[in-house]
Design an enzyme around this catalytic site. Structure first.
Site, mmCIF file in Angstrom:
data_model
loop_
_atom_site.group_PDB
_atom_site.id
_atom_site.type_symbol
_atom_site.label_atom_id
_atom_site.label_comp_id
_atom_site.label_asym_id
_atom_site.label_seq_id
_atom_site.Cartn_x
_atom_site.Cartn_y
_atom_site.Cartn_z
ATOM 1 N N PRO A 179 0.785 -0.808 0.154
ATOM 2 C CA PRO A 179 -0.546 0.009 0.211
ATOM 3 C C PRO A 179 0.909 1.109 0.380
ATOM 4 O O PRO A 179 1.766 1.162 0.620
ATOM 5 C CB PRO A 179 -0.646 0.239 0.910
ATOM 6 N N ASN A 180 0.241 1.933 -0.913
ATOM 7 C CA ASN A 180 0.957 3.215 -1.163
ATOM 8 C C ASN A 180 2.252 3.478 -1.822
ATOM 9 O O ASN A 180 2.512 5.220 -2.029
ATOM 10 C CB ASN A 180 1.129 4.055 0.133
ATOM 11 N N ARG A 201 5.401 12.469 -2.604
ATOM 12 C CA ARG A 201 5.931 12.938 -1.730
ATOM 13 C C ARG A 201 6.213 12.329 -0.834
ATOM 14 O O ARG A 201 7.178 10.750 -0.966
ATOM 15 C CB ARG A 201 4.359 12.755 -1.020
ATOM 16 N N TYR A 255 11.680 8.532 1.206
ATOM 17 C CA TYR A 255 11.556 7.506 0.141
ATOM 18 C C TYR A 255 12.134 7.431 -1.562
ATOM 19 O O TYR A 255 12.358 7.461 -1.764
ATOM 20 C CB TYR A 255 10.043 6.708 0.051
ATOM 21 N N ASN A 261 7.867 -5.897 -1.418
ATOM 22 C CA ASN A 261 7.643 -4.372 -0.337
ATOM 23 C C ASN A 261 6.426 -4.664 0.734
ATOM 24 O O ASN A 261 5.431 -3.782 -0.672
ATOM 25 C CB ASN A 261 8.327 -3.766 -0.781
ATOM 26 N N ALA A 297 3.244 -1.062 4.552
ATOM 27 C CA ALA A 297 2.783 -0.838 6.230
ATOM 28 C C ALA A 297 2.351 -2.291 6.648
ATOM 29 O O ALA A 297 2.317 -2.668 7.849
ATOM 30 C CB ALA A 297 1.791 0.373 6.106
ATOM 31 N N GLU A 300 12.344 -10.522 1.554
ATOM 32 C CA GLU A 300 11.384 -8.796 2.216
ATOM 33 C C GLU A 300 12.086 -7.609 0.957
ATOM 34 O O GLU A 300 13.655 -7.556 1.437
ATOM 35 C CB GLU A 300 11.081 -8.394 2.916
ATOM 36 N N HIS A 359 12.682 -2.927 1.790
ATOM 37 C CA HIS A 359 12.430 -1.751 2.167
ATOM 38 C C HIS A 359 13.077 -0.648 2.311
ATOM 39 O O HIS A 359 14.306 -1.112 2.168
ATOM 40 C CB HIS A 359 12.047 -1.847 4.008
ATOM 41 N N ARG A 419 13.992 3.894 12.106
ATOM 42 C CA ARG A 419 12.686 3.994 12.368
ATOM 43 C C ARG A 419 11.541 4.059 13.443
ATOM 44 O O ARG A 419 13.043 3.878 14.329
ATOM 45 C CB ARG A 419 11.872 3.900 10.839
HETATM 46 O O1 CA2 Z 1 10.550 1.714 3.677
HETATM 47 C C1 CA2 Z 1 9.812 1.413 3.547
HETATM 48 O O2 CA2 Z 1 10.422 0.252 1.610
HETATM 49 C C2 CA2 Z 1 7.875 1.079 3.458
HETATM 50 O O3 CA2 Z 1 7.926 -0.543 3.090
HETATM 51 C C3 CA2 Z 1 7.203 1.859 3.323
HETATM 52 C C4 CA2 Z 1 6.421 1.922 4.110
HETATM 53 C C5 CA2 Z 1 6.423 2.224 6.089
HETATM 54 O O4 CA2 Z 1 5.235 1.286 5.931
HETATM 55 C C6 CA2 Z 1 6.754 0.735 5.935
HETATM 56 O O5 CA2 Z 1 7.532 0.940 7.498
HETATM 57 C C7 CA2 Z 1 8.612 1.448 5.284
HETATM 58 C C8 CA2 Z 1 5.447 2.617 3.761
HETATM 59 C C9 CA2 Z 1 4.606 3.466 1.819
HETATM 60 C C10 CA2 Z 1 4.625 4.447 1.700
HETATM 61 O O6 CA2 Z 1 4.873 4.776 0.989
HETATM 62 C C11 CA2 Z 1 4.893 6.263 0.246
HETATM 63 C C12 CA2 Z 1 5.799 6.901 -1.144
HETATM 64 C C13 CA2 Z 1 5.497 8.257 -1.189
HETATM 65 C C14 CA2 Z 1 4.478 9.232 -0.116
HETATM 66 C C15 CA2 Z 1 3.841 8.293 0.844
HETATM 67 C C16 CA2 Z 1 3.764 7.068 0.749
#
Ligand code: CA2
Length: 168
Positions: free
Chosen positions: A10-11, A18, A23, A74, A77, A98, A100, A107
């Site tokens: 997700p996301n 953003r 990221y 990946n 969340a 996996e 990230h 974090r």
């Molecule tokens: O570091 C990673 O790849 C994560 O899997 C990214 C997830 C986070 O919940 C994990 O703890 C670590 C979040 C992905 C959301 O990505 C976004 C990208 C741009 C704007 C908002 C969110």
């Protein structure tokens, strides 16, 4: 030909738009096309998908079955919450890496635990988009080495082994 499934949780479709300080600036599309280029070099058939839905990710993992040699995921969340994704990976038994983008261990404490890590071949965390490429190389090496060990000997090798054992 090796077949590898890449799943983005997700996301991750928002990448590059953003939260760039966490990221990075690359879009998911850019990451996917770098993966596709490497896959071509390694002669791997890649199937890349993204979903914001836990159930959809679980369905795709279940469907991967015997035709898929590896999974790169990946779970975003869902890494920290989803026993369902962990159980699906364990059930299909497909070697899974996996990934990230950020280093989840540096974090917030709620990101330190991954439900997936215990059933994964390995975890790459904190290397940004390169993490996906390293995962593909690593999975390719792992699966290729395993195939060499488990592949039944060819007819020519069987004949050679038989004449060797006749000679004593
Ligand atoms: O570091 C990673 O790849 C994560 O899997 C990214 C997830 C986070 O919940 C994990 O703890 C670590 C979040 C992905 C959301 O990505 C976004 C990208 C741009 C704007 C908002 C969110």
């Amino acid at each position: 030909m090796l077949r590898i499934l890449v799943l983005h949780g997700p996301n991750l479709n928002l990448l590059g738009t953003r939260e760039q300080s966490i990221y990075g600036t690359e879009s998911l599309e850019t990451i996917d096309s770098a993966l596709m280029n490497l896959a071509e070099e390694l002669a791997v058939d890649l199937d890349i998908r993204q979903s914001n839905s836990e159930g959809e990710l679980v369905n795709w993992i279940q469907e991967s079955g015997s035709g898929t040699h590896g999974i790169i995921i990946n779970p975003a969340a869902y890494t920290h919450t989803s026993v369902a994704i962990r159980d699906a990976i364990a059930a299909v038994g497909v070697p899974t890496v996996e990934v990230h983008l950020s280093n989840i261990h540096q974090r917030e404490p709620f990101r330190h635990h991954s439900h997936v890590a215990a059933v994964a071949l390995g975890q790459i965390s904190g290397l940004g988009p390169s993490g996906y490429l390293l995962a593909l190389r690593g999975l390719h090496e792992h699966v290729t080495a395993k195939r060499k060990v488990t592949k039944p000997p060819s007819a020519a090798r069987r004949q050679k082994n038989a004449s060797r054992s006749r000679r004593g």
